[in-house]
Design an enzyme around this catalytic site. Structure first.
Site, PDB file in Angstrom:
ATOM      1  CG  HIS A  10      30.672  36.012  37.225  1.00 20.87           C
ATOM      2  ND1 HIS A  10      29.830  36.959  37.747  1.00 20.87           N
ATOM      3  CD2 HIS A  10      29.987  34.850  37.271  1.00 20.87           C
ATOM      4  CE1 HIS A  10      28.677  36.382  38.087  1.00 20.87           C
ATOM      5  NE2 HIS A  10      28.749  35.101  37.814  1.00 20.87           N
ATOM      6  CD  GLU A  42      28.150  34.825  34.382  1.00 22.53           C
ATOM      7  OE1 GLU A  42      27.805  33.679  34.073  1.00 22.53           O
ATOM      8  OE2 GLU A  42      27.445  35.541  35.120  1.00 22.53           O
ATOM      9  CD  GLU A  43      25.065  37.172  37.022  1.00 22.81           C
ATOM     10  OE1 GLU A  43      24.383  36.639  36.132  1.00 22.81           O
ATOM     11  OE2 GLU A  43      25.307  36.615  38.108  1.00 22.81           O
ATOM     12  CG  ASP A  78      28.930  31.625  38.048  1.00 24.83           C
ATOM     13  OD1 ASP A  78      28.683  32.340  39.026  1.00 24.83           O
ATOM     14  OD2 ASP A  78      28.455  31.848  36.916  1.00 24.83           O
TER      15      ASP A  78
END
Ligand code: NAG
Ligand code: NAG
Ligand code: NAG
Ligand code: NAG
Length: 692
Positions: free
Chosen positions: A337, A384-385, A413
């Site tokens: 991401h 993604e977070e 990641d």
């Protein structure tokens, strides 16, 4: 949904085989790259060239660019990083595309915290990090926390687990109406913590992350339950697509009911050290690094306010595709991401730098005549977070193609957080993972391979599993059943999700010479080269069977009464037998020298079995209470007290979150055991490739 009632699965297999045999055979007659020297024929040449073309300099350059600005998903600087990645791919002449979704994200507007101490002093506690100019750095918050205010006594609840509340209850400590302070950890996600606190009647939650030395940072994070866009659960949040209303039950239940905020360890200690009341339960003390003697409630009161907004934002996934020359319809995916809470030097852009360098070096190999046998796709995910939003939407949109064509998903990641190599994988990939580390130089020793160092530290090579829902492998493995890996250097870095996760931190602490970046990228690229080029997929299902047997042994020590593990044990035996046959077949096909159409077809048949087998672990009904998660071996447990990272459905019933009648509980466990057994059987049937 790629479920696997066995006749459908086998039918699908046969169908794809007959259609796709065409693709396999065609390229034989049209060699686009006739062998002019030894090199273009020899995969080893390309692997060596891939490794030797690494320089630490490129990583530092990429990382510098990516981390110039704080780039939270849905903001203009985040779009800039998307364009940076896209331009990089395009400049390398890689086929590039962008995939946008419109999703519900969440941002803070206002927050405040005032402490009313027992001695009458009232202080306003700053919530931002010291020395951080707020230019573009989002203030600390919990994404998707409801807005709200609370005024109440403070109580310390440790990790906020069921057993922690039990310990408090035993000491007569009441938490209802209080503001709970929680330290992060104990296997609890942020969502688990807040949901549990709300159940206990807590009014608001403050979370902090303990640290030995660095205690000023504040850990941002999401408190949403599940993953993917809350407005398009189970389908992709495309522009002008179907969308739930923000107030619908299905949406609201993804968000906690009480507000929460992260605070620094320093701030938490100021508050906690002022508490009176019962002593901290002795069982918490072993791991506690915070100066706190008593748990409250009170006399310190907190006045807490959080105002946030949930709003639609456009997110951008970027892809580069290297089309396979012989099996273009087989996909090897490498994903990372790009969005970050702040500057994201570790999380996630050390991984983005690695992805960009893989692109550079694969483009170089292509100029030297390389074309992978299978298609390679480099994926740069957004949001993604907030809960794996970019990858989850894409997996939902491409579910059938991924389920029938994806060979593996390789996630990176936080590529570099510090020293020491760590990896997680589905077990059929263990051997490959270990093998490739023998070819990569260890970044922290003079003359050793990564493998030597890995074996010599942390009690030897231990590959973790992928039951967590903490990065983009989750939708691929846990929803789509794609064999997956995840790896990183270092763990538990102090600046996680804080404003201090910057390029400077990386050059001062994480990886001063960028050699760990080089190493992790070496492993990542070699994994991809093998998966894309090896004539027979390097999957070993005997490892999987052995791993499942280990889980079963662990379970047998936990089970009591009338629950039987026999169904699983029998299924593992079937799997082992099938996996042995497949290994023998693979050996035969590897040894066969003359490449003809028949051999290609036989390889394809075998590879399809190897690729599809993981899908057998999926169950169309999914895990109880979290049906989106379809994988019965790896998936999230329901915040249970167990640390077991397998068979989540079984484990959830062994450690139920609400007390159950013993007979009912045993029946529920037995049912989950049967489900797992049937899943393992499906995998065995798929490897056998025969109908029953
Ligand atoms: C009141 O208590 C707080 C917290 O224990 C402490 O920091 C502060 O110095 C005290 N103020 C006075 C005036 O004693
Ligand atoms: C809490 O803070 C808000 C403003 O942040 C204020 O309006 C309110 O009066 C405060 N409540 C108490 C009990 O101090
Ligand atoms: C790359 O590594 C070399 C040798 O380890 C070191 O001297 C150099 O400073 C590094 N470059 C960067 C950009 O970190
Ligand atoms: C096992 O099953 C029998 C018969 O159904 C029952 O009498 C017994 O109590 C059960 N044992 C346990 C430990 O649940």
């Amino acid at each position: 949904m790629a479920t696997s009632s066995k006749p459908t699965c086998t039918l699908l297999l046969l169908l794809t085989l007959s259609i796709l045999a065409l693709f396999t055979i065609l390229p034989l007659h049209q060699h686009r790259h006739p062998a002019v020297s030894r090199s273009p024929q020899d995969p080893l040449f390309y692997q060596d060239t891939f490794l030797s073309s690494a320089t630490n300099y490129t990583f530092s350059t990429y990382l510098r660019h990516l981390t110039l600005h704080s780039h939270l998903a849905g903001t203009p600087p985040s779009l800039q990083t998307a364009l940076y990645v896209k331009t990089h791919f395009q400049n390398l002449n890689l086929a590039t595309h962008q995939n946008d979704y419109a999703v519900l994200l969440s941002y803070p507007m206002h927050s405040s915290l005032t402490a009313h101490f027992g001695n009458g002093t009232v202080v306003s506690l700053p919530l931002s990090e010291p020395g951080v100019t707020q230019n573009g750095v989002v203030r600390p918050y919990h994404a998707y926390s409801p807005s709200g205010s609370a005024y109440g006594e403070v109580v310390f609840v440790n990790y906020g687990k069921e057993e922690d509340y039990r310990a408090l209850r035993e000491q007569g400590v009441k938490v209802k109406g209080c503001i709970a302070i929680v330290r992060r950890g104990g296997g609890m996600s942020r969502n688990d913590v807040v949901v549990k606190a709300a159940e206990k009647g807590v009014a608001a939650v403050l979370m902090y992350t303990e640290g030995d030395s660095f205690r000023e940072g504040v850990e941002r994070g999401t408190v949403m339950g599940g993953l993917g866009d809350p407005l398009s659960p189970g389908w992709a949040g495309v522009e002008n697509g179907e969308r739930l209303g923000v107030e619908e039950d299905q949406v609201i239940q993804r968000f906690p009911k009480i507000p929460s905020m992260p605070i620094s360890a320093e701030r938490a200690e100021t508050i906690l050290s002022s508490l009176e009341g019962a002593r901290v339960p002795s069982q918490w003390l072993g791991t506690l690094k915070t100066k706190v003697q008593r748990v409250g409630p009170g006399p310190t009161m907190l006045n807490f306010t959080y105002q946030g907004e949930k709003k639609m934002a456009t997110i951008h996934n970027i892809f580069a595709v290297i089309r396979g020359s012989e099996e273009p319809d087989r996909f090897v995916l490498l994903g990372n991401h790009r969005d970050a809470w702040t500057y994201g030097a570790v999380d996630p852009n050390s991984g983005t730098a690695a992805l960009l360098d893989i692109a550079r070096r694969f483009a170089l190999l292509m100029r030297l005549g390389w074309n992978p046998r299978r298609t390679i796709i480099l994926c740069s995910w957004d949001a993604e977070e907030f809960g794996m939003v970019g990858s989850a939407e894409w997996v939902e949109q491409n579910l059938l193609n991924l389920g029938s064509k994806a060979v593996a998903y390789l996630n990176v990641d936080c590529a570099v957080q510090g020293p020491g190599f760590f990896a997680r994988a589905t077990p059929q990939l263990d051997n490959l993972l270990i093998d490739v580390t023998k070819k990569v130089r260890d970044p922290d020793s003079e003359d050793a391979t990564l493998h030597d160092k890995w074996r010599a530290t942390n009690n030897g090579i231990k590959i973790q599993r992928l039951s967590g829902v903490d990065s983009d492998f989750a939708p691929f493995l846990q929803h789509a059943g794609v064999p997956s890996t995840d790896m990183y250097y270092g763990r538990d870095f102090t600046v996680y999700h804080t404003a201090f996760d910057s390029y400077n931190w990386m050059t001062n602490f994480g990886d001063p010479l960028f050699q760990r970046h080089v190493a992790v990228t070496g492993v990542w690229g070699l994994l991809a080269l093998h998966l894309a080029d090896d004539p027979i997929l390097p999957f070993n299902y005997l490892c999987y069977a052995a791993e499942l047997q280990e889980y079963t042994n662990i379970l047998s020590n936990l089970l009591e009464g009338n629950v039987s593990l026999d169904p699983i044990i029998a299924a593992i035996q079937e799997l082992t037998a099938a996996a042995k046959k497949v290994e023998e077949e693979a050996k035969r096909l590897r040894e066969q020298e003359t490449v003809g159409e028949l051999l290609l077809l036989k390889r394809r048949i075998l590879n399809d079995k190897l690729m599809f087998a993981e899908k057998g672990f999926l169950d169309s009904e999914g895990l109880e209470g979290k049906e989106w998660f379809k994988h019965l071996v790896y998936g999230p447990h329901s915040g249970s007290e167990s640390k077991l990272a397998f068979f989540p459905g079984v484990v959830d019933h062994i450690f139920p979150s609400i007390r159950m009648n013993k007979i009912k509980q045993q029946a529920a466990i037995q049912h989950e055991i049967w489900r797992v057994a049937r899943a393992i059987q499906r995998v065995a049937y798929t490897l056998k490739g025969e109908l029953t």
